[in-house]
Design an enzyme around this catalytic site. Sequence first.
Site, short mmCIF file in Angstrom:
data_model
loop_
_atom_site.label_atom_id
_atom_site.label_comp_id
_atom_site.label_asym_id
_atom_site.label_seq_id
_atom_site.Cartn_x
_atom_site.Cartn_y
_atom_site.Cartn_z
N CYS A 117 38.83 64.35 81.81
CA CYS A 117 37.43 64.69 81.60
C CYS A 117 37.03 65.87 82.46
CB CYS A 117 36.54 63.49 81.94
SG CYS A 117 36.42 62.31 80.60
N ASP A 307 30.73 56.00 86.23
CA ASP A 307 31.22 55.90 84.85
C ASP A 307 30.26 55.14 83.94
OD1 ASP A 307 33.39 57.35 85.64
OD2 ASP A 307 34.76 55.66 85.75
N ARG A 399 39.79 57.73 74.14
CA ARG A 399 40.63 57.77 75.35
C ARG A 399 40.45 56.49 76.16
NH1 ARG A 399 38.76 62.03 78.95
NH2 ARG A 399 40.11 60.79 80.25
C1 EPZ Z 1 38.51 58.02 88.96
O1 EPZ Z 1 38.68 59.43 88.96
C2 EPZ Z 1 38.28 57.61 87.53
N1 EPZ Z 1 39.44 58.05 86.75
C3 EPZ Z 1 37.01 58.25 86.98
O2 EPZ Z 1 36.77 57.65 85.72
C4 EPZ Z 1 35.82 57.91 87.90
O3 EPZ Z 1 34.70 58.65 87.48
C5 EPZ Z 1 36.14 58.24 89.35
O4 EPZ Z 1 37.39 57.62 89.75
C6 EPZ Z 1 35.06 57.78 90.30
O5 EPZ Z 1 34.88 56.39 90.18
C7 EPZ Z 1 40.55 57.33 86.76
O6 EPZ Z 1 40.67 56.30 87.40
C8 EPZ Z 1 41.67 57.83 85.93
P1 EPZ Z 1 37.77 60.31 92.69
P2 EPZ Z 1 39.24 60.15 90.27
O7 EPZ Z 1 39.02 60.86 93.28
O8 EPZ Z 1 40.16 59.23 90.96
C9 EPZ Z 1 36.14 64.18 95.01
C10 EPZ Z 1 36.36 57.55 83.43
O9 EPZ Z 1 35.31 57.86 82.83
N2 EPZ Z 1 37.56 64.39 95.38
O10 EPZ Z 1 37.29 58.99 93.13
O11 EPZ Z 1 39.78 61.48 89.86
C11 EPZ Z 1 35.90 64.42 93.53
O12 EPZ Z 1 35.70 65.79 93.26
C12 EPZ Z 1 36.90 58.42 84.53
O13 EPZ Z 1 37.01 56.52 83.19
C13 EPZ Z 1 37.88 65.37 96.29
O14 EPZ Z 1 37.03 66.10 96.79
O15 EPZ Z 1 37.91 60.33 91.10
C14 EPZ Z 1 34.69 63.55 93.29
O16 EPZ Z 1 33.53 64.23 93.66
C15 EPZ Z 1 36.37 59.77 84.50
N3 EPZ Z 1 39.20 65.53 96.63
C16 EPZ Z 1 34.89 62.37 94.24
O17 EPZ Z 1 35.83 62.82 95.23
C17 EPZ Z 1 40.19 64.75 96.11
O18 EPZ Z 1 41.36 64.95 96.47
C18 EPZ Z 1 35.43 61.09 93.62
O19 EPZ Z 1 36.62 61.39 92.89
C19 EPZ Z 1 39.84 63.76 95.19
C20 EPZ Z 1 38.51 63.59 94.84
#
Ligand code: EPZ
Length: 431
Positions: A117, A307, A399
Site C-alpha cells: 500500500c 488500519d 489483497r
Molecule cells: C504493518 O505495516 C501493517 N502491514 C500495516 O497494515 C499497518 O498499517 C501497520 O503495520 C501499522 O499497524 C503488515 O503487517 C504487512 P510499521 P508496517 O512498521 O509494519 C514508521 C494493512 O492495511 N517506520 O508499524 O510496514 C512508518 O513509516 C497494512 O493491512 C519507520 O519510520 O508498519 C510508520 O509511520 C497497510 N521506520 C510507522 O513507523 C521503519 O523502519 C509504523 O510502521 C519502519 C516503520
Amino acid sequence: METFVIHGGKPLFGEIAVSGAKNAALAIIPAAILVDGVCRIENIPCVSDVIIQLDILRQLGAKVRSMSPTVVEIDCRGMKNKKAPDEMTRRIRASYYLLGALLGHYHYAEVALPGGCNFGGVRPIDQHIKGFEALGAVVRQEKGYVTANAEAGLLGGNVYLDVVSVGATMNIMLAAVLAEGQTVIENAAKEPHIVDLANFLNSMGADIMGAGTDVIKIRGVEGLSGGVYSIIPDQIEAGTYLAAVAAAGGSLLIKNVIPKHLDCITAKLSEMGVEIEEYDEAVRVTRRGPLTRVNIKTLPYPGFPTDMQPQMTVVLSLAAGTSIVTEGVWDNRYRYVDELRRMGAHIQVDGRVAVVEGVERLTGATVRACDLRAGAAMVIAGLAAEGETVIEEVHHIERGYEALVDKLRRVGADIVRSSKPDDVRAIPKAK
Ligand code: EPZ
C-alpha cells in the site's frame, strides 16, 4: 477492470465468520524458513497478498502444499535460493519478512525493496536494518535490493526502536530466534499479530518472552522443528464488518474473533451509540438509532488501529455533528477522502487531521479503491449509500479480505463483482 457494484441502503442481518489474520499470516509464512521440518499452518486467509507470499516461498525452493483452502504445509528444508524473486517481492510490502527469516537461517538475504500500500510516503525500513545490524549483519541497499550478510553468524544484541514498528519488531524477532545469545527489543510493537508470530515460533521450539509488551526478549536456540499452528482471527476484517453495520444498519453476529483484540474498535462504536454484545469467540453488533459524533486518534496497539481509520471515517461521516480524526501512524492515509466526497461526505483534511461533518445520507457514485483499507471504506460507504456505487480497482481490496462479496451477500447486501471494460478499450479509436 474488476469492480464491485453495490446497491446500498439495505441493513445487514445474520452471521459472518472472520478469516485468519492477514498480517499474522504474512509473517508466519516466511517464518517457516527458520524451521527444520514441516510446518502445518491452519486458518490461513485466502487473500492475494498471502497467495503471493506462499508463491515467493515456492520460488525460493520450499515445498508448499495446500491441504485445504485454509491449511498449508510448508517444508523449507532443502531450500537453496537466498535471493527472493524481485517481480513478486515488489508486489507486497510484507516481503520484507524474508530478510529477517533468510538472514536468521542462512546468515544471508537478498530481497528487492518491498511494495504494498502506497500511503505512507517513503515507508522506510531503517528500524529493521538497525535491528539486523545490532545482531552483527552488514546491510546494504543498492540497485533496488536490500542485502543482509552475517558471514560469521548472528550474535544477540539490544535494539531500542526509534518508532514503534510492527514490521521491524517481527523482522528482528525472525532474525534473532536462531542467533547466538539473547536479543532484547525495546519500544517493541504490541499488536496481536506480534504475539501470534511469537507463539508460532515458540511452538516450533523458539524461546521468546514478552511479546505483547514493549520489551521482547529472545534467547537464541540451536534449531526449530516442525509442528502445527493455527493463525489468530483477523482483527481488522472483524472491525470492518462492525463498521459496516454501524454505517448501513442491521444486526450481525461476527464469529471467529477474539473480542479482546477488538476492544479499541468496539469501545469507539459503543461511544457512538452502536450496541455491542461480546461472547467468548463472537461479537454481536446492532445499530438501531442515530450515530453520535466522536473523535478518533490512531495509535499503535492497544490504541485505535490505523488500519480501521478509513472505515471509521465513513461511519463518522454519517454521525450527527463534527468529528475529528487524527492519523497517528502514517503520513498520508486520507487519499480516499476525495472519493468519499463524491458520495456526499463533508470532510476537510489538513495534514494528519480530518474534520468530518456528519451528513444525513451518502449517495452512490463511481469511486476508486486507492488502497486496501480505503477500498474497504468505499464498500462500507456503498452499503450505506442511497443508489448504486461502483468501486473500481478492487484488486486492492482482495489483497486483504477473503470472500468479501460472498460474506456480505449472505447477510443481505446487494453487492456483485463485475467486469468493466478498461477505459482504453471502451473509447473508440479516432478514424
Ligand atoms: C504493518 O505495516 C501493517 N502491514 C500495516 O497494515 C499497518 O498499517 C501497520 O503495520 C501499522 O499497524 C503488515 O503487517 C504487512 P510499521 P508496517 O512498521 O509494519 C514508521 C494493512 O492495511 N517506520 O508499524 O510496514 C512508518 O513509516 C497494512 O493491512 C519507520 O519510520 O508498519 C510508520 O509511520 C497497510 N521506520 C510507522 O513507523 C521503519 O523502519 C509504523 O510502521 C519502519 C516503520
